[in-house]
Write an enzyme that holds these catalytic residues in place. Structure first.
Site, mmCIF file in Angstrom:
data_model
loop_
_atom_site.group_PDB
_atom_site.id
_atom_site.type_symbol
_atom_site.label_atom_id
_atom_site.label_comp_id
_atom_site.label_asym_id
_atom_site.label_seq_id
_atom_site.Cartn_x
_atom_site.Cartn_y
_atom_site.Cartn_z
ATOM 1 N N THR A 13 -116.027 -11.978 105.043
ATOM 2 C CA THR A 13 -116.787 -11.357 103.947
ATOM 3 C C THR A 13 -118.012 -12.224 103.661
ATOM 4 O O THR A 13 -117.971 -13.453 103.773
ATOM 5 C CB THR A 13 -115.935 -11.186 102.677
ATOM 6 O OG1 THR A 13 -115.599 -12.466 102.141
ATOM 7 C CG2 THR A 13 -114.670 -10.388 102.957
ATOM 8 N N GLY A 15 -120.719 -12.087 105.530
ATOM 9 C CA GLY A 15 -120.976 -12.567 106.894
ATOM 10 C C GLY A 15 -122.398 -12.348 107.369
ATOM 11 O O GLY A 15 -122.660 -12.450 108.570
ATOM 12 N N GLY A 18 -126.136 -17.479 105.973
ATOM 13 C CA GLY A 18 -125.610 -18.812 105.694
ATOM 14 C C GLY A 18 -124.292 -19.135 106.375
ATOM 15 O O GLY A 18 -124.123 -18.952 107.588
ATOM 16 N N ILE A 19 -123.339 -19.605 105.588
ATOM 17 C CA ILE A 19 -122.052 -20.075 106.099
ATOM 18 C C ILE A 19 -121.263 -18.935 106.739
ATOM 19 O O ILE A 19 -120.652 -19.107 107.806
ATOM 20 C CB ILE A 19 -121.253 -20.719 104.938
ATOM 21 C CG1 ILE A 19 -121.903 -22.061 104.552
ATOM 22 C CG2 ILE A 19 -119.782 -20.881 105.283
ATOM 23 C CD1 ILE A 19 -121.418 -22.641 103.235
ATOM 24 N N GLY A 20 -121.286 -17.761 106.124
ATOM 25 C CA GLY A 20 -120.531 -16.626 106.666
ATOM 26 C C GLY A 20 -121.077 -16.172 108.005
ATOM 27 O O GLY A 20 -120.304 -15.907 108.944
ATOM 28 N N TYR A 151 -119.500 -21.629 87.952
ATOM 29 C CA TYR A 151 -119.315 -21.627 89.411
ATOM 30 C C TYR A 151 -118.246 -22.651 89.812
ATOM 31 O O TYR A 151 -117.344 -22.345 90.607
ATOM 32 C CB TYR A 151 -120.655 -21.969 90.092
ATOM 33 C CG TYR A 151 -120.566 -22.129 91.579
ATOM 34 C CD1 TYR A 151 -120.633 -21.025 92.426
ATOM 35 C CD2 TYR A 151 -120.425 -23.392 92.169
ATOM 36 C CE1 TYR A 151 -120.552 -21.185 93.809
ATOM 37 C CE2 TYR A 151 -120.350 -23.546 93.536
ATOM 38 C CZ TYR A 151 -120.416 -22.444 94.355
ATOM 39 O OH TYR A 151 -120.337 -22.592 95.715
HETATM 40 N N1 LIG Z 1 -124.529 -23.486 100.703
HETATM 41 C C1 LIG Z 1 -123.819 -24.396 100.059
HETATM 42 O O1 LIG Z 1 -124.296 -25.510 99.817
HETATM 43 C C2 LIG Z 1 -122.398 -24.090 99.637
HETATM 44 C C3 LIG Z 1 -121.591 -25.168 99.251
HETATM 45 C C4 LIG Z 1 -120.279 -24.910 98.868
HETATM 46 C C5 LIG Z 1 -119.796 -23.620 98.862
HETATM 47 N N2 LIG Z 1 -120.602 -22.590 99.223
HETATM 48 C C6 LIG Z 1 -120.031 -21.247 99.238
HETATM 49 O O2 LIG Z 1 -120.190 -20.717 100.526
HETATM 50 C C7 LIG Z 1 -120.176 -19.291 100.457
HETATM 51 C C8 LIG Z 1 -121.369 -18.756 101.203
HETATM 52 O O3 LIG Z 1 -122.533 -19.268 100.587
HETATM 53 P P1 LIG Z 1 -123.918 -19.479 101.366
HETATM 54 O O4 LIG Z 1 -124.501 -20.733 100.879
HETATM 55 O O5 LIG Z 1 -123.734 -19.233 102.806
HETATM 56 O O6 LIG Z 1 -124.766 -18.297 100.655
HETATM 57 P P2 LIG Z 1 -125.745 -17.159 101.197
HETATM 58 O O7 LIG Z 1 -126.609 -17.677 102.270
HETATM 59 O O8 LIG Z 1 -126.374 -16.622 99.954
HETATM 60 O O9 LIG Z 1 -124.748 -16.068 101.800
HETATM 61 C C9 LIG Z 1 -123.883 -15.375 100.944
HETATM 62 C C10 LIG Z 1 -123.293 -14.195 101.711
HETATM 63 O O10 LIG Z 1 -122.353 -13.550 100.882
HETATM 64 C C11 LIG Z 1 -122.742 -12.194 100.691
HETATM 65 N N3 LIG Z 1 -122.315 -11.808 99.355
HETATM 66 C C12 LIG Z 1 -122.629 -12.371 98.181
HETATM 67 N N4 LIG Z 1 -121.997 -11.721 97.176
HETATM 68 C C13 LIG Z 1 -121.285 -10.723 97.750
HETATM 69 C C14 LIG Z 1 -120.441 -9.709 97.267
HETATM 70 N N5 LIG Z 1 -120.197 -9.546 95.956
HETATM 71 N N6 LIG Z 1 -119.861 -8.879 98.154
HETATM 72 C C15 LIG Z 1 -120.090 -9.010 99.484
HETATM 73 N N7 LIG Z 1 -120.884 -9.933 100.008
HETATM 74 C C16 LIG Z 1 -121.477 -10.783 99.146
HETATM 75 C C17 LIG Z 1 -124.251 -12.165 100.940
HETATM 76 O O11 LIG Z 1 -124.745 -10.907 101.362
HETATM 77 P P3 LIG Z 1 -125.284 -9.820 100.283
HETATM 78 O O12 LIG Z 1 -126.106 -10.564 99.301
HETATM 79 O O13 LIG Z 1 -126.067 -8.830 101.117
HETATM 80 O O14 LIG Z 1 -124.071 -9.197 99.692
HETATM 81 C C18 LIG Z 1 -124.322 -13.156 102.094
HETATM 82 O O15 LIG Z 1 -123.903 -12.565 103.301
HETATM 83 C C19 LIG Z 1 -120.119 -18.944 98.966
HETATM 84 O O16 LIG Z 1 -118.775 -18.679 98.599
HETATM 85 C C20 LIG Z 1 -120.615 -20.216 98.312
HETATM 86 O O17 LIG Z 1 -120.144 -20.336 96.997
HETATM 87 C C21 LIG Z 1 -121.902 -22.801 99.619
#
Ligand SMILES: NC(=O)c1ccc[n+]([C@@H]2O[C@H](COP(=O)([O-])OP(=O)(O)OC[C@H]3O[C@@H](n4cnc5c(N)ncnc54)[C@H](OP(=O)(O)O)[C@@H]3O)[C@@H](O)[C@H]2O)c1
Length: 249
Positions: A13, A15, A18-20, A151
């Site tokens: 999810t 995906g 970023g990480i996904g 958060y």
């Molecule tokens: N980057 C960091 O430093 C970091 C550190 C610790 C944890 N995290 C965690 O890692 C995860 C991914 O974060 P990221 O940094 O890779 O962020 P990102 O680049 O913003 O990617 C987030 C992804 O999640 C999707 N998304 C967000 N809300 C959603 C929803 N309600 N339903 C379905 N898809 C949803 C977005 O697509 P859409 O917007 O099109 O839905 C996108 O594919 C998150 O859980 C975040 O809290 C990130």
């Protein structure tokens, strides 16, 4: 060539970015058929073409239970089961105590906690014995961060979910773990501040990491593939930090 995840079926999810996205690519490279979700159709289409023929995109909001039902109906129809669930969709923004609104709380807990809970619960009928469930936590699950309390609390909840779920799933042979990144260079992290402050944020965060840099999404993807694989067959209920040491020292 022998790959870690040959023949496995995975859902990631969030995906599309970023990480996904990096994790979905790694799962596919390791031989899995990968379903990805996200709310934006254009990003979904771009991610599917980047991952390649192993990927299928399903537009869905992880905080909407009816969307989750549609996702699992499609996976049931086209693959019949799931081996790997990476419940990663999530995010947050910053508000100091004193300025937190109901909308802020409901949106962050709606995706990061309620969404993750129902993403996993609704997957249970499809998950096979030997399956692996991985949730995305954060170093904020064990640290305080100014203006980031909602958060951070949501990620503490995610961490605790797997302690109990490992017990709830006892006897089914399904492992459930949290991968907790430190700061990782993604659109989500960069989006926490206006564009002109992005580099300053990245530099300030890198300075808090013993390795002296941000993580890259691919470094999380490799850990997700490991936790998904039989190489992690006795790892259950744990939180695996991938943070360059940030929250470990
Ligand atoms: N980057 C960091 O430093 C970091 C550190 C610790 C944890 N995290 C965690 O890692 C995860 C991914 O974060 P990221 O940094 O890779 O962020 P990102 O680049 O913003 O990617 C987030 C992804 O999640 C999707 N998304 C967000 N809300 C959603 C929803 N309600 N339903 C379905 N898809 C949803 C977005 O697509 P859409 O917007 O099109 O839905 C996108 O594919 C998150 O859980 C975040 O809290 C990130």
């Amino acid at each position: 060539m022998s790959r870690l995840l040959n023949g496995k079926v995975a859902l990631v999810t969030g995906g599309t970015s970023g990480i996904g996205l990096a994790s979905a690519k790694e799962l596919a490279e390791q031989g899995a058929q990968v379903f990805i979700t996200g709310r934006r159709q254009a990003e979904l289409d771009a991610a599917v073409s980047e991952i390649g023929s192993a990927a299928t995109g399903i537009r869905a909001d992880a905080s909407m239970l009816s969307d989750l039902d549609a996702v699992y109906a499609q996976i049931a129809k086209s693959a019949g089961h799931l081996d790997i669930l990476f419940a990663n969709a999530g995010g947050g923004d910053m508000q100091p105590l004193g300025a937190i609104t109901e909308e802020h709380f409901d949106r962050i807990f709606g995706t990061n906690v309620r969404g993750v809970l129902f993403t996993v619960q609704k997957a249970l009928p499809l998950l096979r014995e030997g399956g692996s469930v991985i949730l995305t936590g954060s170093t904020t699950s064990i640290q305080g961060t100014e203006s980031f309390s909602v958060y951070s609390a949501s990620k503490a909840a995610v961490r605790n979910f797997v302690r109990s779920w490992a017990l709830d799933l006892k006897g089914r042979g399904i492992r459930v773990n949290v991968v907790s990144p430190g700061p990782v260079r993604t659109p989500g992290l960069g989006g926490l501040v206006p564009d002109e402050h992005r580099q300053g944020l990245f530099d300030a965060l890198a300075a808090q990491v013993p390795l002296g840099r941000l993580g890259e999404p691919e470094e999380i993807g490799k850990v997700v593939a490991f936790l998904a694989s039989d190489a992690a067959s006795f790892i259950n209920g744990t939180e695996l930090f991938v943070d360059g040491g940030m929250a470990q020292v």
